[in-house]
Design a protein around this motif. Structure first.
Motif, PDB file in Angstrom:
ATOM      1  N   MET A   1      45.669  31.526 -46.533  1.00 22.40           N
ATOM      2  CA  MET A   1      44.621  30.532 -46.453  1.00 22.40           C
ATOM      3  C   MET A   1      44.032  29.764 -48.054  1.00 22.40           C
ATOM      4  N   SER A   2      43.611  28.725 -47.407  1.00 21.48           N
ATOM      5  CA  SER A   2      44.007  27.780 -49.107  1.00 21.48           C
ATOM      6  C   SER A   2      42.867  26.854 -49.117  1.00 21.48           C
ATOM      7  N   VAL A   3      42.136  27.065 -49.858  1.00 16.37           N
ATOM      8  CA  VAL A   3      40.864  25.730 -50.256  1.00 16.37           C
ATOM      9  C   VAL A   3      41.379  24.635 -50.600  1.00 16.37           C
ATOM     10  N   VAL A   4      41.167  23.419 -49.939  1.00 17.37           N
ATOM     11  CA  VAL A   4      41.592  22.378 -51.020  1.00 17.37           C
ATOM     12  C   VAL A   4      40.734  21.543 -50.814  1.00 17.37           C
ATOM     13  N   THR A  27      48.541  20.486 -60.860  1.00 14.95           N
ATOM     14  CA  THR A  27      49.771  19.119 -61.308  1.00 14.95           C
ATOM     15  C   THR A  27      50.830  18.941 -60.369  1.00 14.95           C
ATOM     16  N   ASN A  28      51.668  17.303 -60.462  1.00 17.95           N
ATOM     17  CA  ASN A  28      52.473  17.240 -59.161  1.00 17.95           C
ATOM     18  C   ASN A  28      53.712  17.960 -59.653  1.00 17.95           C
ATOM     19  N   GLU A  29      55.015  16.961 -59.135  1.00 18.07           N
ATOM     20  CA  GLU A  29      55.686  18.223 -59.655  1.00 18.07           C
ATOM     21  C   GLU A  29      56.600  16.999 -61.057  1.00 18.07           C
ATOM     22  N   VAL A  30      55.560  16.386 -61.499  1.00 14.33           N
ATOM     23  CA  VAL A  30      56.045  15.814 -63.536  1.00 14.33           C
ATOM     24  C   VAL A  30      54.946  15.991 -64.358  1.00 14.33           C
ATOM     25  N   SER A  31      54.419  17.352 -63.487  1.00 20.69           N
ATOM     26  CA  SER A  31      53.489  18.016 -63.827  1.00 20.69           C
ATOM     27  C   SER A  31      51.474  16.891 -64.533  1.00 20.69           C
ATOM     28  N   ASN A  32      51.700  15.424 -63.712  1.00 22.32           N
ATOM     29  CA  ASN A  32      50.460  14.952 -63.660  1.00 22.32           C
ATOM     30  C   ASN A  32      49.442  15.371 -62.789  1.00 22.32           C
ATOM     31  N   ARG A  33      47.988  15.239 -63.209  1.00 24.77           N
ATOM     32  CA  ARG A  33      46.774  15.560 -62.296  1.00 24.77           C
ATOM     33  C   ARG A  33      46.650  14.966 -61.541  1.00 24.77           C
ATOM     34  N   GLN A  34      47.353  13.451 -61.700  1.00 24.57           N
ATOM     35  CA  GLN A  34      46.930  12.428 -60.648  1.00 24.57           C
ATOM     36  C   GLN A  34      48.632  12.039 -60.191  1.00 24.57           C
ATOM     37  N   LYS A 125      50.956  17.229 -49.327  1.00 27.46           N
ATOM     38  CA  LYS A 125      50.876  18.830 -48.405  1.00 27.46           C
ATOM     39  C   LYS A 125      51.571  19.396 -49.620  1.00 27.46           C
ATOM     40  N   ASP A 126      52.813  18.739 -49.300  1.00 31.05           N
ATOM     41  CA  ASP A 126      54.222  19.153 -49.959  1.00 31.05           C
ATOM     42  C   ASP A 126      53.383  19.798 -51.802  1.00 31.05           C
ATOM     43  N   ILE A 127      53.018  19.118 -52.297  1.00 26.70           N
ATOM     44  CA  ILE A 127      52.526  19.453 -53.507  1.00 26.70           C
ATOM     45  C   ILE A 127      51.945  20.728 -54.322  1.00 26.70           C
ATOM     46  N   THR A 128      50.661  20.564 -53.024  1.00 30.78           N
ATOM     47  CA  THR A 128      50.307  21.483 -53.044  1.00 30.78           C
ATOM     48  C   THR A 128      50.218  23.181 -52.488  1.00 30.78           C
ATOM     49  N   THR A 129      51.495  22.443 -51.593  1.00 31.47           N
ATOM     50  CA  THR A 129      52.156  23.562 -50.961  1.00 31.47           C
ATOM     51  C   THR A 129      52.655  24.744 -52.088  1.00 31.47           C
ATOM     52  N   LYS A 130      53.870  23.971 -52.372  1.00 35.44           N
ATOM     53  CA  LYS A 130      54.774  24.143 -54.126  1.00 35.44           C
ATOM     54  C   LYS A 130      53.941  24.932 -54.787  1.00 35.44           C
ATOM     55  N   THR A 136      52.755  29.796 -46.019  1.00 35.82           N
ATOM     56  CA  THR A 136      52.260  28.674 -45.074  1.00 35.82           C
ATOM     57  C   THR A 136      52.636  27.268 -45.539  1.00 35.82           C
ATOM     58  N   PRO A 137      52.702  26.028 -45.097  1.00 35.79           N
ATOM     59  CA  PRO A 137      51.812  25.341 -45.004  1.00 35.79           C
ATOM     60  C   PRO A 137      50.665  24.717 -45.732  1.00 35.79           C
ATOM     61  N   VAL A 138      50.196  24.464 -46.923  1.00 35.99           N
ATOM     62  CA  VAL A 138      49.074  24.136 -46.632  1.00 35.99           C
ATOM     63  C   VAL A 138      47.871  23.297 -45.372  1.00 35.99           C
TER      64      VAL A 138
END
Length: 712
Positions: A1-4, A27-34, A125-130, A136-138
């Motif tokens: 279980m995640s805390v997001v 960070t997202n798929e291109v390593s940006n924090r936003q 959700k995808d960014i966080t799960t990866k 399991t997905p967030v």
């Protein structure tokens, strides 16, 4: 279980997660924090976040922003018309809701703002799960919303989260999340009996401005007042600067960028960068290559000039501060600290104006861009059963008064027909019990009591609740009906339950004077029964069914939207996998051309490779023909093929080069083995030579040693 915790911004979104005994911004798929809060549509798929931002200039008509400012609104709302200025995509009416019309998969499509936010939250959700490497997905999250959001907007946000497969544990107001992130880590807060520490949290982001006065005591925060300016933010500065630049370019370079959406969009982006540079420097240059009609533009802007052109905006800075102080019944002398967050609070003119208003320095102890996301993550952690967090109570307030109205009972001619149940400043979450005397089923409606204070032209109606099962008793007397109205954690109103009671006489024990207390030296028991008295009390006798009609999306519509979102998500995934396989094939083709020809590492092996069948063409010719054919195919018919064909082509190529690469590897491995054997043989020889030399050295030592024979 995640805390997001998700800080869903008008311009970009930040994601906070609880891990490593703290809060991280991932960070997202291109390593940006936003991640840009954008959704784009193309003839092949959707582009969301970074991908939408990358293609925004070339796909303006099909890229949508201002997502959170559109959700829960009707198309004829004036605020929605304002958002059209910040969107090149065409906003439209979709079944009474604000939405957008775009070209998707080669045809015109319409999507509601709720669907657009659901699409974006699916990406989050995808960014966080990866990032969390979750099996399991967030699922469980908290999401920030502006304090000025109404009931229908909050319901729409919950619906969007549900469509995206997220369970929103709480919708938390932006400044409340900031206050929680600030206070939960403080160990020096005053105690319950001491004077509270009063902090003003000022959040000026891309699109709006909020000021909240919060009182802190050990283990709790109480929001005393919140005031907002919904149309004051960084983007207003950007547009004002872009309009000024448009006038300058028209005069200086003879181009009118207002007639070219792409040119104006590029100018707004350049104006945003210029504004940031001017926040740290008294003047700054700006240039844009080939802005319009192959014309390069350039200029130099001074900070003083920028402040002069946005003076009407700067004059509005103190208005929310005055409103918040008046509502909290405080003065500037009562404020202990002013905490600033939001990207726009870096503008020197804004900082100076606020500092002068309070007559004291400002505090920037929080990360201005990430404070809300951190607070949301803390909020989620306090609601999660798997995380242990310091006890900290959050008491937010109602920003708009809520009234209930109902039809007058024929049997009670002087009955009031309206009541303010939750006044402005009422703490939430909160529950109120409403009592009605009725002989038949009845309805009541909830609506906002001061419609003029609502954002835009939001319908003040909140919901209609029909109470069933009401009837007169055997004596034709009224049924006493109790309804539980609750304003929950999200700030959403519901009539949760109903029941009826009867006045009955019940017996209760009478406490005796001088009654024996625990700890007395002598404990005596009496055989006499305890004395009782009869009192009238309302006793719950049964439940009353309630049928609710609110601004929430109907379950059938929500289910259809969820299915559509899942289908679009799978289509996007297939397109991404297809592009990945295409890129793999293209990479292999050019890699093999380099390695098998013109002196590549496999060139000699390929030239001498013998086919197993005498009538087969030489491998050299086969591979050369295949690679040239694949290059031509990829540039023509194969640029937009299917995943299965790309995989098949790659397998065909691999079957041809595989034996050659295997032979090369066998030769290389044999060379390595021979080298290892030679090294081992050399080592053995050195060891044997050393071993053979050891006895001779010993004999020599014995000969040189003096004779010391001892006689007896």
């Amino acid at each position: 279980m995640s805390v997001v915790g998700i800080d869903l911004g008008a311009q970009s979104t930040k994601i906070g997660v609880a891990r490593n005994k703290g809060i991280d911004i991932i960070t997202n798929e291109v390593s940006n924090r936003q991640t840009p809060s954008l959704v784009g549509f193309t003839a092949r798929c959707r582009h969301i976040g970074e991908a939408a931002k990358t293609g925004e200039t070339s796909n303006l008509k099909n890229t949508v922003g201002s997502l959170k400012r559109l959700i829960g609104r009707s198309f004829d709302d004036p605020d929605v018309q304002i958002e059209q200025k910040y969107n090149s995509a065409t906003l439209c009416d979709v079944n009474g809701q604000a939405g957008v019309e775009v070209s998707y998969l080669g045809k015109k499509e319409k999507f509601t703002a709720t669907q657009l936010v659901a699409m974006y939250l699916t990406k989050i959700k995808d960014i966080t799960t990866k990032e969390l490497n979750a099996i399991t997905p967030v699922s469980d999250v908290t999401i920030s919303v502006p304090a000025w959001f109404t009931d229908v907007q909050r319901r729409a946000m919950i619906d969007a989260a549900e469509i995206a497969g997220l369970n929103a544990l709480r919708l938390v107001n932006d400044t409340t999340a900031t206050a929680l992130g600030w206070g939960i880590t403080k160990l020096d807060l005053p105690g319950p009996e001491e004077k509270p520490r009063r902090v003003v949290f000022i959040d000026i982001g891309a699109s709006d401005y909020t000021a909240s006065i919060v009182e802190f005591r050990k283990g709790e925060l109480n929001v005393k007042a919140t005031a907002c300016d919904r149309h004051f933010g960084g983007r207003n500065f950007d547009i004002a600067l872009a309009e000024r630049l448009a006038d300058e370019f028209k005069e200086k370079f003879k181009i009118d960028i207002r007639t070219n959406p792409k040119a104006f969009s590029r100018t707004v982006a350049a104006a945003e960068k210029l504004k940031k540079v001017l926040s740290a420097n008294p003047q700054a240059p700006m240039s844009i290559e080939s802005l319009m009609n192959d014309v390069d533009v350039n200029t130099v802007m001074k900070r003083d000039d920028l402040e002069e052109m946005v003076k009407p905006l700067l004059d509005r800075i103190t208005v929310p501060l005055e409103q918040a102080l008046a509502e909290a019944k405080l003065t500037v002398e009562d404020i202990d600290q002013i905490e600033m967050v939001g990207g726009c609070t870096r503008v020197p003119a804004i900082k100076d104006t606020i500092s002068k208003f309070f007559g004291k320095g400002l505090s920037f102890t929080l990360n201005q861009d990430e404070a809300i996301a951190r607070g949301c993550a803390f909020c989620c952690a306090t609601l999660s059963p798997i995380f242990r967090v310091r006890d900290f109570s959050v008491h937010d307030i109602v920003n708009y008064p809520i009234d209930f109205t109902w039809e007058q009972s024929p049997e009670i001619p002087d009955e009031d027909t309206s009541l303010t149940v939750f006044g402005r400043g009422n703490v939430m979450p909160s529950t109120k019990i409403l009592t009605f005397y009725r002989k038949q089923p009845f309805d009541l409606e909830a609506r906002y009591g001061q419609p003029e204070g609502l954002p835009g032209k939001v319908n003040p109606w909140i919901g209609r609740f029909s109470v069933k099962g009401v009837q007169a008793d055997a004596n034709d007397d009224f049924m006493i009906c109790k309804l539980k109205a609750r304003l929950n954690l999200h700030g959403i109103l519901n009539v949760e339950s109903g029941y009826y009671v009867e006045d009955m006489e019940v017996e209760e024990p009478i406490p005796e004077e001088g009654e024996q207390k625990d700890g007395d030296a002598m404990d005596t028991k009496s055989d006499e029964p305890p004395k009782t008295r009869k009192v009238k009390k309302q006793v719950r006798k049964g439940d009353l069914p309630i049928v609710s009609g609110t601004g929430a999306t109907e379950d059938s519509v929500k289910h259809a939207w969820a299915e559509r979102e899942n289908a679009m998500y799978m289509e996007d995934k297939l397109v991404a996998e297809t592009d990945e396989k295409k890129n793999e094939l293209e990479t292999r083709v050019y890699e093999y051309r380099d390695k098998f020809f013109d002196g590549g590492i496999y060139a000699d092996i390929l030239a001498n490779f013998k086919s197993e069948k005498e009538d087969d063409p030489p491998k050299y010719e086969q591979l050369d023909k295949m690679l040239k054919g694949l290059v031509e195919w990829l540039e023509e018919d194969g640029w937009d093929s299917t995943k299965a064909i790309y995989v098949a082509k790659q397998e065909e190529l691999r079957s041809l080069v595989g034996p050659i690469i295997q032979k090369y590897n066998d030769i290389e491995n044999k060379k390595i083995e021979e080298a290892e054997e030679a090294a081992a043989a050399k080592k053995r020889a050195e060891f044997e030579a050393k071993k053979a030399a050891e006895p001779k050295e010993a004999d020599a030592e014995m000969k040189d040693a003096p004779e010391t024979e001892e006689k007896q």
